[in-house]
Design an enzyme around this catalytic site. Structure first.
Site, short mmCIF file in Angstrom:
data_model
loop_
_atom_site.label_atom_id
_atom_site.label_comp_id
_atom_site.label_asym_id
_atom_site.label_seq_id
_atom_site.Cartn_x
_atom_site.Cartn_y
_atom_site.Cartn_z
CD GLU A 67 -2.91 -1.10 0.08
OE1 GLU A 67 -3.09 0.01 -0.48
OE2 GLU A 67 -3.49 -2.13 -0.27
CB CYS A 85 -1.05 7.04 1.09
SG CYS A 85 -2.46 6.11 1.74
#
Length: 492
Positions: free
Chosen positions: A214, A251
Site C-alpha cells: 500500500e 497517501c
C-alpha cells in the site's frame, strides 16, 4: 544486538509453531481476537486520543474519524461476516465431469508480517491485522519507529487483549525491519513509501513471498467549473481532505489540482475562505490542524517552497513554525512542472494548482505521470466522468468528494502500478490473507472412456463436443452416433 536478534528469531518461530498447531483456524478463536481488538480501542480510547495528539497533533475528532472509528468499523464488519467468509463456496463444473462436485475453501496463508506507517499509526496496523486474524493467520506487527509512543502502546497492550502466541508486536527502526525481512514469511503486508516498498518486494522475492504494498504517489484532483452552491461544498471537501487529514500527510490526500484558467481564481478564493474558517489564518494559532511528524520531514517540505521558482507561485500561506513543526495550509498556482514539488509526492499541507485551457486536457496530464493511488474529480458532466474512467488508471476514482473511499468496506482499497500491489478492506482484507483452494471430488461411477488412449477420430470429436459445451454431440457419440458437423469445425 545479537541477543535481541536471537530473541526476535525465536519469537517468530514460536508464532510459526502456533500456526502449525491449528488453533488459529477455528472460527471461535478468530472471533475472540476480533472482540479483543474492539475491547482494546474501547477501553483505551482516551489514551489513544492523548497519544495521537502528542505525536501528530491530531484533534480527538480527527483521531476517532481516521483511527479509532476505522478500527471499530472494520472489526464489527468482520465479526458480522466471518461465518459467511469462511464457508466453502460451491463451484460450477462442466456437465461432462458428472458425477462430480467442486468447491472453494478459503484457508489461512500462515505466518504474516504487517509493517505499518506513522501517519495513521493505529488504524494502518490494526486494520490489516483484522483481515489477517479473520483469515486465521498468526501475525507479527512492525509499527513505525517514527511514532514511537503509539508503537509502544501496541507492544505493551496488545498481548493483554489478543493471543500473545499468535499476534506479536516487534518495535524498532530500519535495522529491525531489515532483519525481519530476512525471515521466510507466508505474506508481507506493507504500508509506506514507494522507495521502501521496492526494498520490501526485493526481500520478499528471495522466498517468493506474496506481498501487498500500500504505497502512495501523486494523487490528482480534477476540478471542473461548478456553480457557486456546488463550489462551496466542493471547497469544504477539498480543504477537509487535504489539510484536515494529518496535515496532508496521507497517501490518498490530494497532491495537486487541475483546473481551467478561467475558473482558477474563483476556486482559489473559495479555498482561502474555507481554510480560514476551518483552521484560522495564523500559523502560530492554527486549530484543527496536525503537525509535521518530525524535523526531517518538516525541513523537506520547507525546502520544496524555498526553490525561488516555486516560492513566487505561492498565492496563500507559506508560513512555518519551527517550534511546533506546523506548516500552514499553502496554495501554489502553476509552479514549474519540472520542480521537485511537481515530481515527488508532497505528503504535506502544500497544494499546487495547475491550470489548463480545457479541463479535458487533465486526462493527458495525469496519464503522463505514474498511476496514482487515488484520483478525484469534481464535475457534474456525466460524459466527462465516463471519459475519466475509460482513459485513466488509478487505484480508485472518487467523484465530488475526497478520502471517503477509504472508509467503505465493500470497496477494495489499493493501488496500481507504482502506487501499490494488492487490495484490502472488508472481505478484500480476508481474501488478501487467504488462499482460495480449489477442491474437486469425483465418483468412481460412470467413466468416460473417450478421455483415455488409444486415440481415434471418434475420441477427437468427443473432445470437440466437450470443449464446445455441445452436450447433444457428447451424448450422440457416447450412444455410438456421429457428431453433427458445425460451422466452427469447417476449415477456411
Amino acid at each position: 544486538m545479537n541477543d535481541h536478534m536471537e530473541m526476535m528469531r525465536r519469537s517468530v518461530e514460536e508464532l510459526r509453531l502456533t500456526f502449525k498447531s491449528g488453533k488459529t483456524r477455528g472460527v471461535d478463536w478468530r472471533k475472540t481476537q476480533l472482540r479483543g481488538i474492539l475491547r482494546l480501542i474501547h477501553e483505551n480510547e482516551d489514551t489513544l486520543f492523548n497519544l495521537l495528539q502528542s505525536e501528530l497533533g491530531k484533534h480527538p475528532v480527527e483521531s476517532y474519524r481516521d483511527e479509532i472509528g476505522v478500527v471499530k468499523k472494520s472489526a464489527d464488519h468482520a465479526l458480522s461476516c466471518i461465518d459467511k467468509w469462511i464457508s466453502p463456496k460451491k463451484g460450477r463444473l462442466p456437465l461432462a465431469f458428472f458425477p462430480a462436485s467442486g468447491r472453494v475453501l478459503s484457508e489461512p496463508l500462515g505466518l504474516v508480517l504487517i509493517i505499518g506507517s506513522w501517519n495513521f499509526p493505529i488504524s494502518l496496523i490494526l486494520d490489516p491485522l483484522i483481515g489477517a486474524i479473520s483469515a486465521g493467520n498468526t501475525v507479527v506487527l512492525k509499527p513505525s519507529e517514527l511514532s514511537p509512543q503509539c508503537a509502544s502502546f501496541l507492544a505493551n497492550m496488545l498481548p493483554t487483549y489478543l493471543d500473545p502466541k499468535a499476534v506479536m508486536v516487534i518495535e524498532g527502526g530500519p535495522e529491525v525491519c531489515n532483519q525481519l525481512l530476512q525471515y521466510k514469511w507466508d505474506k508481507i503486508f506493507f504500508t509506506g513509501s514507494t522507495k521502501v516498498g521496492k526494498i520490501v518486494m526485493a526481500a520478499a522475492a528471495k522466498n517468493l513471498t506474496p506481498v501487498t504494498l500500500e504505497l502512495g504517489g501523486k494523487s490528482p484532483a480534477i476540478f471542473d467549473s461548478l456553480p457557486y452552491s456546488d463550489l462551496k461544498v466542493a471547497a469544504k471537501r477539498v480543504a477537509s481532505g487535504k489539510w484536515g487529514a494529518c496535515a496532508g500527510q496521507a497517501c490518498i490526500g490530494i497532491d495537486y489540482m487541475l483546473v481551467e484558467h478561467k475558473f482558477a481564481s474563483t476556486l482559489i478564493e473559495q479555498l482561502k475562505k474555507t481554510i480560514k474558517r476551518f483552521y484560522g489564518d495564523d500559523v502560530k494559532t492554527l486549530k484543527n490542524h496536525s503537525r509535521i511528524i518530525n524535523k526531517a520531514h518538516f525541513d523537506r517540505l520547507r525546502s520544496l517552497l524555498e526553490d525561488p521558482a516555486v516560492a513566487k507561485c505561492i498565492v496563500y500561506g507559506g508560513s512555518f513554525d519551527d517550534t511546533s513543526l506546523i506548516i500552514e495550509p499553502t496554495i501554489l498556482l502553476n509552479p514549474p512542472l519540472d520542480a521537485e514539488i511537481m515530481n515527488e509526492e508532497i505528503f504535506g499541507p502544500l497544494l499546487p494548482i495547475i491550470t489548463m485551457d480545457n479541463i479535458e486536457e487533465s486526462i493527458e496530464f495525469i496519464n503522463s505521470k505514474p498511476k496514482p493511488l487515488a484520483l478525484y474529480a469534481f464535475t457534474k458532466n456525466e460524459t466527462f466522468k465516463k471519459q475519466i474512467l475509460a482513459e485513466t488508471s488509478s487505484g480508485s476514482v472518487t467523484f465530488n468528494d475526497t478520502m471517503i473511499q477509504f472508509l467503505c468496506d465493500d470497496l477494495p482499497f489499493g493501488g496500481v502500478g507504482q502506487s501499490g500491489i494488492g487490495r484490502y478492506h472488508g472481505k478484500y482484507s480476508f481474501d488478501t490473507f487467504s488462499h482460495e483452494k480449489a477442491v474437486l471430488e469425483r465418483s468412481f461411477y460412470f467413466e468416460l472412456e473417450p478421455r483415455h488412449p488409444p486415440w481415434n477420430n471418434t475420441k477427437l470429436e468427443f473432445l470437440r463436443s466437450v470443449y464446445d459445451y455441445d452436450y447433444v454431440g457428447v451424448l450422440l457419440i457416447l450412444l455410438g452416433f456421429k457428431r453433427p458437423s458445425k460451422s466452427s469445425d469447417k476449415k477456411d
